[in-house]
Design an enzyme around this catalytic site. Structure first.
Site, PDB file in Angstrom:
ATOM      1  N   GLU A  43     -54.913  31.417 -61.522  1.00 19.13           N
ATOM      2  CA  GLU A  43     -55.395  32.728 -62.239  1.00 19.13           C
ATOM      3  C   GLU A  43     -54.230  33.830 -61.756  1.00 19.13           C
ATOM      4  OE1 GLU A  43     -58.529  36.337 -61.133  1.00 19.13           O
ATOM      5  OE2 GLU A  43     -58.728  34.459 -60.238  1.00 19.13           O
ATOM      6  N   ASP A 112     -51.499  38.113 -44.256  1.00 20.16           N
ATOM      7  CA  ASP A 112     -51.136  39.408 -44.488  1.00 20.16           C
ATOM      8  C   ASP A 112     -51.069  40.469 -43.406  1.00 20.16           C
ATOM      9  OD1 ASP A 112     -50.461  42.279 -45.598  1.00 20.16           O
ATOM     10  OD2 ASP A 112     -52.737  42.502 -46.457  1.00 20.16           O
ATOM     11  N   ILE A 113     -49.942  41.035 -43.125  1.00 16.25           N
ATOM     12  CA  ILE A 113     -49.753  41.719 -41.946  1.00 16.25           C
ATOM     13  C   ILE A 113     -49.352  43.240 -42.176  1.00 16.25           C
ATOM     14  CG2 ILE A 113     -48.534  42.135 -39.539  1.00 16.25           C
ATOM     15  CD1 ILE A 113     -47.939  39.037 -39.596  1.00 16.25           C
ATOM     16  N   ASP A 114     -50.105  44.123 -41.933  1.00 17.22           N
ATOM     17  CA  ASP A 114     -50.108  45.744 -42.193  1.00 17.22           C
ATOM     18  C   ASP A 114     -49.704  46.578 -41.167  1.00 17.22           C
ATOM     19  OD1 ASP A 114     -50.691  48.266 -43.425  1.00 17.22           O
ATOM     20  OD2 ASP A 114     -51.668  47.292 -44.863  1.00 17.22           O
ATOM     21  N   CYS A 124     -44.056  56.097 -33.376  1.00 18.98           N
ATOM     22  CA  CYS A 124     -43.090  56.535 -34.268  1.00 18.98           C
ATOM     23  C   CYS A 124     -43.644  56.965 -35.512  1.00 18.98           C
ATOM     24  CB  CYS A 124     -41.885  55.673 -34.277  1.00 18.98           C
ATOM     25  SG  CYS A 124     -42.493  54.138 -34.855  1.00 18.98           S
ATOM     26  N   CYS A 125     -44.476  56.349 -36.168  1.00 17.21           N
ATOM     27  CA  CYS A 125     -45.124  56.469 -37.447  1.00 17.21           C
ATOM     28  C   CYS A 125     -46.519  56.359 -37.372  1.00 17.21           C
ATOM     29  CB  CYS A 125     -44.439  55.751 -38.663  1.00 17.21           C
ATOM     30  SG  CYS A 125     -42.670  55.524 -38.557  1.00 17.21           S
ATOM     31  N   ARG A 165     -43.865  48.571 -48.924  1.00 15.12           N
ATOM     32  CA  ARG A 165     -44.268  49.515 -48.240  1.00 15.12           C
ATOM     33  C   ARG A 165     -44.415  49.292 -46.624  1.00 15.12           C
ATOM     34  NH1 ARG A 165     -49.426  53.946 -49.866  1.00 15.12           N
ATOM     35  NH2 ARG A 165     -48.351  55.609 -49.310  1.00 15.12           N
ATOM     36  N   ASP A 313     -54.903  40.361 -40.981  1.00 11.07           N
ATOM     37  CA  ASP A 313     -56.018  40.716 -41.922  1.00 11.07           C
ATOM     38  C   ASP A 313     -56.621  39.310 -42.070  1.00 11.07           C
ATOM     39  OD1 ASP A 313     -57.841  41.469 -43.699  1.00 11.07           O
ATOM     40  OD2 ASP A 313     -56.302  42.788 -45.028  1.00 11.07           O
ATOM     41  N   HIS A 322     -58.716  33.957 -53.161  1.00  8.50           N
ATOM     42  CA  HIS A 322     -58.267  35.727 -52.679  1.00  8.50           C
ATOM     43  C   HIS A 322     -56.938  35.852 -53.527  1.00  8.50           C
ATOM     44  CE1 HIS A 322     -58.032  39.285 -50.348  1.00  8.50           C
ATOM     45  NE2 HIS A 322     -56.690  39.186 -50.342  1.00  8.50           N
ATOM     46  N   LEU A 323     -56.762  37.061 -53.931  1.00  8.41           N
ATOM     47  CA  LEU A 323     -55.635  37.388 -54.754  1.00  8.41           C
ATOM     48  C   LEU A 323     -54.525  38.081 -54.052  1.00  8.41           C
ATOM     49  CD1 LEU A 323     -57.809  38.696 -57.774  1.00  8.41           C
ATOM     50  CD2 LEU A 323     -56.061  36.568 -57.976  1.00  8.41           C
TER      51      LEU A 323
END
Length: 412
Positions: A43, A112-114, A124-125, A165, A313, A322-323
């Site tokens: 998919e 996934d690591i955000d 710092c951010c 990002r 996550d 999952h996409l």
């Protein structure tokens, strides 16, 4: 942030037509040069301008995929599992008369690591911001998770990809990982999850075995490497982030210390002395803990894990259907390409130095007529993917030879 002009439809169409490595992506997903179900029953989902979302697309080869991507010109596209039949024919497969099922069969194990999940510990951010200083959290997460999946689970084919990002994705393409059921994926994620609990919960690390009030349980051997990696980066992290410089910061730290006497001593001292550096506060805490028993020493290890261990996550990893955004897509907010990352050099990776789509098109224009991605700064990243794919193909051929030899022996 990139200007909207940098990811305009005209710019993106040029990127897809002239730069996107469709053949490399096809071979990576297909795990063979000739098309097979692992690709044709995949998919693909497209996000178009205006947030229009198209699911259950599938293609026979790389050329078909490129043709449709250029026709739709999506802002990004995502990759899902291999289904039991072609996703475009799912309604027929689901019909009662057909007797068929439409179900996901194989899919890379993904993570996934955000960076936003570290907002409680980085200084710092915030939010979508990211810099070299807070990238150290991601770098440590890559080192820890990469080692755990290789040493504890025996996986070899791990592709790390910058999200474009503020985070990083991981695709595990080993045959055993591809075939994991949702239940087994949940088990893998559960074994790798250490940081748990919401903002209201101070202590988020509870991984030790059964112990007593004075002698806590031992740290599982599976976390020794994570502890050691966290300890190695600990003082540089304190210097970069100053996690305990503010009153909120050091009070959060003291909530993780089980000895009330130590807490009261340091609280009284730090209330009177503002501006004490984080590393010095940590040294003072260590000095107070020294000689007070195993319980407090274990608490120091748990604190290091709480600040440095990968924050996953989990929902991304638990389900085959999952996409996840395809590598080499362009992030619409930054214009940066989602490029592979070398886990052995992850600490040197600079998210703000990743090429943007406009930069690549300018390089292409400068290279002249007939140029492609090989003539731009995208080349080392595509080469990295191609080397990764060669390892997968070699593994596939070894398995095929082993099966052929076994079949020969059975028939002999």
């Amino acid at each position: 942030m990139a200007d909207s002009a940098e990811t305009s439809p005209e710019v993106m169409l040029q990127f897809y037509r002239m730069l996107y490595p469709f053949k490399s992506i096809f071979t990576w997903l297909n795990q063979e040069h000739a098309p097979k179900d692992l690709f044709t029953n995949r998919e693909f989902a497209f996000t178009l301008q205006g947030d229009v979302y198209l699911r259950y697309n599938c293609f026979s080869n790389a050329e078909e995929l490129k043709k449709q991507v250029c026709a739709l010109n999506p802002t990004r596209f995502e990759i899902g599992p291999m289904y039991s039949s072609r996703p475009s024919e799912r309604k027929l497969a689901r019909s009662v008369k057909s007797g068929k099922l439409f179900t996901p069969l194989k899919r890379e194990l993904v993570f996934d690591i955000d960076m936003t999940d570290y907002d409680g510990v980085r200084t710092c951010c915030t939010s979508a911001g990211i810099c070299k200083r807070c990238w150290a959290f991601i770098a440590n997460a890559v080192r820890v998770l990469d080692s755990a999946l290789r040493m504890q689970f025996g996986y070899h084919h791990l592709l790390w990809v910058y999200s474009g990002r503020r985070g990083i994705h991981l695709w595990v393409s080993d045959d055993e990982a591809m075939g994991l059921t949702d239940e087994l994926r949940r088990a893998v994620v559960g074994a790798l999850t250490v940081i748990e609990g919401g903002k209201e919960m101070a202590k988020k690390v509870n991984v030790r075995g059964i112990g007593t009030k004075s002698h806590p349980g031992d740290l599982p051997p599976s976390l020794w490497h994570a502890r050691d990696e966290g300890s190695r980066m600990w003082y540089p992290l304190l210097d970069n982030q100053e996690c305990f410089l503010s009153e909120d910061g050091w009070r959060t730290l003291l909530k993780l210390v089980p000895d009330k006497k130590i807490v009261e001593t340091l609280e009284e001292r730090w209330e009177k002395q503002s501006g004490i550096e984080s590393s010095k506060k940590w040294d003072e805490l260590k000095a107070e803990v020294k000689g007070t028993g195993a319980r407090n020493l274990a608490a120091l290890e748990d604190i290091i894990l709480q600040y440095t261990y990968p924050r996953l996550d989990a929902e991304v990893s638990k389900h085959r259907n999952h996409l996840l955004k395809a590598p080499f897509c362009v992030h619409p907010k930054t214009g940066r390409v989602c490029v592979p990352v070398d886990p052995n050099r992850v600490e040197n990776f600079d998210p703000n130095a990743v090429p943007t789509v406009m930069q690549l098109l300018q390089e292409l224009d400068k290279a002249g007529e007939g140029a492609n991605w090989e003539h731009t700064s995208l080349k080392p990243y595509v080469d990295m993917l191609d080397r990764h794919v060669m390892g997968i193909l070699d593994d596939v051929r070894r398995r095929e030879r082993a099966r052929a030899m076994l079949q020969h022996d059975l028939n002999w």
